[in-house]
Enzyme design. Sequence first.
Site, PDB file in Angstrom:
ATOM      1  N   GLU A  40       0.840  -1.206   0.000  1.00 29.84           N
ATOM      2  CA  GLU A  40       0.000   0.000   0.000  1.00 29.84           C
ATOM      3  C   GLU A  40       0.874   1.254   0.000  1.00 29.84           C
ATOM      4  O   GLU A  40       1.957   1.267   0.569  1.00 29.84           O
ATOM      5  CB  GLU A  40      -0.924  -0.006   1.232  1.00 29.84           C
ATOM      6  CG  GLU A  40      -1.997  -1.085   1.129  1.00 29.84           C
ATOM      7  CD  GLU A  40      -2.930  -1.119   2.326  1.00 29.84           C
ATOM      8  OE1 GLU A  40      -2.763  -0.309   3.255  1.00 29.84           O
ATOM      9  OE2 GLU A  40      -3.826  -1.985   2.320  1.00 29.84           O
ATOM     10  N   ARG A  97      -7.033   3.655 -23.661  1.00 32.52           N
ATOM     11  CA  ARG A  97      -7.307   2.827 -24.846  1.00 32.52           C
ATOM     12  C   ARG A  97      -8.573   1.984 -24.676  1.00 32.52           C
ATOM     13  O   ARG A  97      -9.141   1.509 -25.642  1.00 32.52           O
ATOM     14  CB  ARG A  97      -6.099   1.933 -25.154  1.00 32.52           C
ATOM     15  CG  ARG A  97      -4.976   2.718 -25.817  1.00 32.52           C
ATOM     16  CD  ARG A  97      -3.739   1.878 -26.036  1.00 32.52           C
ATOM     17  NE  ARG A  97      -3.048   1.597 -24.788  1.00 32.52           N
ATOM     18  CZ  ARG A  97      -1.931   0.881 -24.693  1.00 32.52           C
ATOM     19  NH1 ARG A  97      -1.392   0.353 -25.762  1.00 32.52           N
ATOM     20  NH2 ARG A  97      -1.347   0.689 -23.526  1.00 32.52           N
ATOM     21  N   GLN A  98      -8.993   1.779 -23.418  1.00 38.29           N
ATOM     22  CA  GLN A  98     -10.247   1.027 -23.202  1.00 38.29           C
ATOM     23  C   GLN A  98     -11.365   2.052 -23.013  1.00 38.29           C
ATOM     24  O   GLN A  98     -11.878   2.272 -21.915  1.00 38.29           O
ATOM     25  CB  GLN A  98     -10.102   0.109 -21.971  1.00 38.29           C
ATOM     26  CG  GLN A  98     -11.263  -0.874 -21.792  1.00 38.29           C
ATOM     27  CD  GLN A  98     -11.328  -1.951 -22.884  1.00 38.29           C
ATOM     28  OE1 GLN A  98     -10.307  -2.353 -23.429  1.00 38.29           O
ATOM     29  NE2 GLN A  98     -12.518  -2.421 -23.210  1.00 38.29           N
ATOM     30  N   LYS A 193      -4.104  -0.423 -40.213  1.00 39.70           N
ATOM     31  CA  LYS A 193      -3.766  -1.472 -39.242  1.00 39.70           C
ATOM     32  C   LYS A 193      -5.048  -2.117 -38.724  1.00 39.70           C
ATOM     33  O   LYS A 193      -6.029  -1.426 -38.481  1.00 39.70           O
ATOM     34  CB  LYS A 193      -3.002  -0.819 -38.084  1.00 39.70           C
ATOM     35  CG  LYS A 193      -2.620  -1.742 -36.960  1.00 39.70           C
ATOM     36  CD  LYS A 193      -1.859  -0.988 -35.865  1.00 39.70           C
ATOM     37  CE  LYS A 193      -2.776  -0.495 -34.780  1.00 39.70           C
ATOM     38  NZ  LYS A 193      -2.062   0.136 -33.659  1.00 39.70           N
ATOM     39  N   THR A 225       4.176  -2.542 -27.048  1.00 42.24           N
ATOM     40  CA  THR A 225       5.052  -3.693 -27.327  1.00 42.24           C
ATOM     41  C   THR A 225       5.975  -3.412 -28.515  1.00 42.24           C
ATOM     42  O   THR A 225       6.873  -4.193 -28.795  1.00 42.24           O
ATOM     43  CB  THR A 225       4.210  -4.930 -27.693  1.00 42.24           C
ATOM     44  OG1 THR A 225       3.509  -4.656 -28.924  1.00 42.24           O
ATOM     45  CG2 THR A 225       3.206  -5.264 -26.605  1.00 42.24           C
TER      46      THR A 225
END
Length: 297
Positions: A40, A97-98, A193, A225
């Site tokens: 924590e 990105r989500q 892409k 990546t």
Amino acid sequence: MVIKLLVVPGPASRELGLRVAELLGCETVPLDFKVFPDGESYLRFRRKVEGEDLLIVQTTAPPQDSNLIRLLLTVDGAKRLGAKTIKVFVPYLAYSRQDKSFLEGEAISINTVIRLIEASGTTEFYTVNVHSEDIMTRFRIPAFNLSAIPLLAEELKKSGLAGAVSIAPDKGARGLVEEANRILKGGCGWLEKHRDRITGEIEMVEKSLDVAGKDVVVFDDIISTGGTMASAVRIVKRLGARRVYVACVHPLMLGDSEKKIFESGAEKIIGTDTIPGKFSSVSVAPLIAKAVSSEGK
Ligand code: R5P
């Protein structure tokens, strides 16, 4: 540039916070920070901030969840001490990105992050090249998305790349190369892409681009990546590009991304300090300094 704000460099963006304070000619607020043996986080302000206007600088780069909690704890500490306003600068906004349910049942992670930031007591929010501009409209507090592309393009221009072609690895990054092209002026274009939503694998479609014999800079918001960049570099090299540079705002640079990108034929990788690391040579400090000082006028 002198403005009356206290800058709080958060544990994940200490250097950037200090740079911002220096540019603004503002004092900084030191924090005591530690991690307990169970993982924590602990945070304490080392000076009073009652009645003050604060600018907290804390990225949510990996470890995202810990850095997000540390951001929320910093805002909480400031609020408890009676800060008058709390501007928050999160140069890399994790989970952006989500931003939708790509597959049925998925959480829309960024919405939860936004609600947490608002609930913490943040009064104004700033970030840099958020993955999808659309999420800025989901904030109910004033929220601003700053672009680091001009800083990257100016840096490339200084290194002799004026006239280079700006290429985006996908249509989503088209705005980035249009912006870069206003500085590099060598023309711009984009590849296509497709990402498999289950495996994460990407497929890049070869298309004709006018890059033969020219210097090229491939721009993207994030290198994670390195798969996207490596594929884009390979394609522009196959199309006959001369030197290929890689520029990104948020250099996450996970695993063997560096190796992948250089093996694909790139000459150099440049990124910003929204995520501190080996490739964070361009600082976004002037962006936030300008944004908060012009707002104060
Ligand atoms: C996705 O749309 C982003 O703009 C980047 O292209 C992506 O996050 C890069 O990921 P990776 O480096 O893993 O290919």
